[in-house]
Write a protein that holds these residues in place. Structure first.
Motif, mmCIF file in Angstrom:
data_model
loop_
_atom_site.group_PDB
_atom_site.id
_atom_site.type_symbol
_atom_site.label_atom_id
_atom_site.label_comp_id
_atom_site.label_asym_id
_atom_site.label_seq_id
_atom_site.Cartn_x
_atom_site.Cartn_y
_atom_site.Cartn_z
ATOM 1 N N LEU A 88 0.816 -1.211 0.000
ATOM 2 C CA LEU A 88 0.000 0.000 0.000
ATOM 3 C C LEU A 88 0.851 1.262 0.000
ATOM 4 C CD1 LEU A 88 -2.622 -0.938 2.744
ATOM 5 C CD2 LEU A 88 -2.877 -1.118 0.288
ATOM 6 N N CYS A 109 -8.199 12.963 -4.858
ATOM 7 C CA CYS A 109 -8.723 11.715 -4.288
ATOM 8 C C CYS A 109 -10.233 11.786 -4.116
ATOM 9 C CB CYS A 109 -8.090 11.443 -2.927
ATOM 10 S SG CYS A 109 -6.394 10.895 -3.026
ATOM 11 N N LEU A 139 -6.863 4.945 -2.742
ATOM 12 C CA LEU A 139 -5.499 4.428 -2.678
ATOM 13 C C LEU A 139 -4.757 4.709 -3.985
ATOM 14 C CD1 LEU A 139 -3.980 2.738 -0.609
ATOM 15 C CD2 LEU A 139 -4.599 0.721 -1.916
ATOM 16 N N TRP A 145 -4.090 8.469 -4.321
ATOM 17 C CA TRP A 145 -3.106 8.910 -3.323
ATOM 18 C C TRP A 145 -1.693 8.491 -3.743
ATOM 19 C CZ3 TRP A 145 -3.737 11.895 1.044
ATOM 20 C CH2 TRP A 145 -2.670 11.933 1.932
ATOM 21 N N ASN A 146 -1.587 7.293 -4.309
ATOM 22 C CA ASN A 146 -0.269 6.751 -4.659
ATOM 23 C C ASN A 146 0.196 7.110 -6.062
ATOM 24 O OD1 ASN A 146 -0.340 5.556 -2.213
ATOM 25 N ND2 ASN A 146 -0.632 3.475 -2.945
ATOM 26 N N ILE A 193 -2.515 6.298 4.740
ATOM 27 C CA ILE A 193 -2.863 5.012 4.142
ATOM 28 C C ILE A 193 -2.889 3.925 5.229
ATOM 29 C CG2 ILE A 193 -2.001 3.266 2.542
ATOM 30 C CD1 ILE A 193 -3.162 5.635 1.132
ATOM 31 N N PHE A 209 -5.999 1.774 6.349
ATOM 32 C CA PHE A 209 -5.935 0.317 6.311
ATOM 33 C C PHE A 209 -6.337 -0.282 7.645
ATOM 34 C CE2 PHE A 209 -3.639 -3.656 6.990
ATOM 35 C CZ PHE A 209 -4.206 -4.392 5.970
#
Lengths: 294, 383
Positions: free
Chosen positions: A113, B184, B310, B313-314, B361, B365
């Motif tokens: 992640l 996002c 996700l 964001w990445n 993150i 999670f």
């Protein structure tokens, strides 16, 4: 079409229309345009000029193109078996019944992640030749002259493979889900027949999860051929172009040298390579993938 | 298992060993982000951030460690010559009768010569140089330094939380975070709603051409981004969007193939009886979608929303290509630019910034663990 069919057709089109519009603008148009650009000289500043097959011809004699293709194949060829063995063994470990499993599962999943930029920066530090964690550990293990990973032509690619193994979490989870679907009755029956661990793995587990293996291998091929960010951030393609992967060279050609036509030709070659390999895997899988219940 | 305890023990051992390898890099980020810069480049690496002090004139002075001498020498001040007034450390081998052997520049040449000096302090072999730590605003001032025997250095464990604040000073972190959140959130709202709508069209309505278009949708996932990116750049350029955030969220508002696929699979599992009853009651298609299907699909919608968050964001390549203006940089791009400018010098800040990019993150999670794993399993297996 009957009246009823017509009504359903309109309804269907209405519901899917946002996608149909988006798909046309952001997928179909780019695919067609990219194909056309690949036969053009196109520098963004000027409109594209048709030059026939010249881009493709130039690619054949471009040493960096071949080098980047080789680098990418190297990455995929090592990454697929290593990734397969590592993620399947970890998934099998995570499929055992011991306490605190949720915690262990989390630890293996979380690295996948981590944003690529943060992960790359972190691994640059670990691979650092002078102060890095890895070399310090290797020296302690009695290896006197560990390589200066990212600065060494022979070790930069293996370094990126090591880093990629760390990010295998999602693959591990997919294998884990597959393993949990393997019928316990089969394993118990094999136990009664006196099968050993390896027999069970080879004759029951692997065939039973073959659809999952197939899926993961396809994803690994598609992903592996597009490897970009790690190399862009950690090495910029060096040393001596040893980590100039295909997608990186493509990006440099398109957005640094502004040779958009040339880059489009590269993109199409990439597409064809991925397509051929995927079809090859599909052909092999037809004989060896076992679909239970279906 | 018949073998029992032995196997269990080995399993634990293997699990723990592998977890340590997987978790170590994280620990390293955290540790480095809490260190003062000079401790990020020690060999061997240290795991506990420390601060060093010396007693000076009855006060505790915070210092960093410099070089270690291997021979006796002296701290001195040069009395005359071109280097008059400089405070230096000179080993005894270069000292003679109150004079020190110094290199000086005369005209264009560097020459050696003996110059008279004032001895301030004798230094023994093995002593360590300590340099006063000055707050950032005094960076230009020459810090006080001296040599002390190792036992005079007081060592304390201290976490350098200030690095986290310094990140905000050195890079427009808040602005990057704001940009990333815009991309996002708009992307998540857009793609979740639209993908659901489209998925409904594929899952619950029978129309001519549906299966063909759905196949097309699925196969579009095979197309590498490389094929699309050059023309997409042209499209966004024509829209005047290069350098703005739009290219990073707008396309997703039309739905994404992967999410449509995922939601379609989910919608097909909802019993038809439920929707047929509503239809008899006079609900139209959209009402059925809105009032019955959507509320029943919360888990699947959550997975889609999480995945897109996700992804956005990445995402690194999108921002790299489409953002040309520093004001619109997202966190990944900002972090990369900061690293390429300061890599090798400010590892402590780089790690603090990375930690702050990773942290949201991880928090997400932590709270959505089940959904995440379910989602990965779901998407991986239904193919």
């Amino acid at each position: 079409m009957t009246k009823e069919e017509k009504r359903e057709f309109i309804k269907g089109i209405l519901f899917t229309s946002p996608w149909l519009i988006g798909f046309s603008i952001f997928v179909i148009y780019p695919v067609v345009a990219s194909f056309c650009y690949s036969f053009c000289y196109y520098s963004v500043i000027q409109p594209p000029r048709f030059i026939g097959l010249l881009n493709y011809k130039d690619l054949l004699t471009d040493p960096i193109f071949w080098k980047s293709l080789w680098n990418t194949f190297y990455f995929v060829i090592f990454m697929i078996p290593l990734g397969f063995v590592a993620s399947l063994s970890l998934a099998m470990l995570l499929n055992t019944k011991v306490r605190g499993m949720a915690f262990y599962r989390m630890i293996f999943f979380v690295p996948s992640l981590v944003p690529m930029v943060a992960g790359s920066i972190l691994w640059m530090w670990i691979f650092n030749g002078e102060y890095g964690l890895l070399n310090n550990f290797l020296i302690k293990m009695g290896i006197p002259n560990p390589p200066n990973w990212l600065m060494d032509v022979n070790f930069a690619k293996p370094a990126i493979i090591i880093m990629s193994l760390w990010g295998l979490g999602q693959t591990i989870v997919i294998y884990l889900a597959g393993l949990q679907d393997v019928p316990v009755a089969l394993i118990e029956a094999a136990d009664l027949d006196g099968a050993n661990w390896f027999d069970k793995l080879w004759n029951i587990t692997i065939p039973m999860i073959s659809p999952v293996i197939y899926f993961n291998v396809i994803m690994a091929i598609i992903g592996g051929f597009q490897i970009f960010s790690q190399a862009y951030i950690m090495t910029g393609g060096g040393p001596q172009r040893s980590t100039t992967f295909y997608a990186l060279y493509l990006y440099q050609t398109a957005f640094e040298d502004l040779r958009m036509g040339y880059a489009s030709a590269m993109a199409w070659i990439l597409f064809v390579v991925i397509l051929i390999l995927t079809m090859l895997v599909q052909r092999i899988s037809k004989e060896s993938v076992y679909y239970h219940g279906g | 298992m018949p073998q029992g305890k032995g196997i269990k023990f080995i399993t634990y051992l293997a699990l723990t060993a592998c977890s340590v390898v997987f978790a170590l890099p994280f620990a390293w980020v955290m540790v480095t982000s809490l260190k003062p810069v000079e401790q990020t480049m020690t060999m061997p690496p240290t795991w506990i951030p420390k601060t060093y002090y010396i007693e000076s004139a009855g006060k505790k002075l915070e210092v960093k460690k410099g070089i270690v001498t291997h021979e006796a020498g002296a701290i001195l001040t040069v009395k005359e010559g071109p280097r008059e007034g400089e405070r230096l450390f000179v080993p005894n081998s270069q000292l003679k009768d109150g004079k020190a052997l110094l290199q000086v520049q005369i005209a264009d040449k560097v020459v050696q010569g003996y110059y008279p000096v004032d001895i301030e302090k004798e230094v023994q072999p093995g002593w360590i140089q300590v340099i006063e730590k000055l707050p950032a605003q005094y960076e230009k001032t020459e810090p006080y330094w001296t040599f002390v025997p190792p036992e005079k250095i007081i060592e304390k464990v201290k976490f350098w939380l200030r690095n986290y604040l310094d990140v905000f000073v050195k890079i427009p972190f808040l602005n990057y975070a704001k940009n990333t959140l815009i991309v996002c959130i708009l992307g998540v709202i857009g793609t979740t709603f639209t993908s659901a709508l489209v998925a409904y069209g594929f899952a619950r309505i029978r129309w001519k051409g549906r299966d063909f278009i759905f196949m097309l949708t699925l196969s579009s996932m095979m197309i590498p981004f490389a094929v699309l990116m050059v023309p997409l750049y042209g499209v966004f350029k024509a829209f005047g969007w290069i350098g703005t955030l739009q290219p990073l969220w707008f396309p997703y508002v039309f739905g994404t193939a992967f999410n449509i696929f995922l939601l379609k699979q989910f919608f097909m599992t909802i019993p038809r009886d439920l929707t047929d009853a509503a239809r008899v009651d006079g609900c139209n298609e959209f009402e059925i979608f809105w009032r019955i299907i959507l509320p029943l699909s919360k888990p699947a919608l959550t997975v889609v929303a999480l995945f897109h968050f996700l992804y956005a964001w990445n995402d690194f390549m999108g921002p790299l290509i489409f953002l040309t203006n520093k004001d619109t940089y997202t966190l990944s791009l900002g972090l990369q630019v900061f690293q390429s400018q300061h890599g090798g010098t400010e590892w402590h800040l780089l790690m603090a910034a990375s930690a702050m990019v990773i942290l949201p993150i991880l928090v997400m999670f932590f709270f959505a663990q089940k959904t995440f794993i379910q989602g990965v399993a779901l998407t991986g297996l239904k193919e």
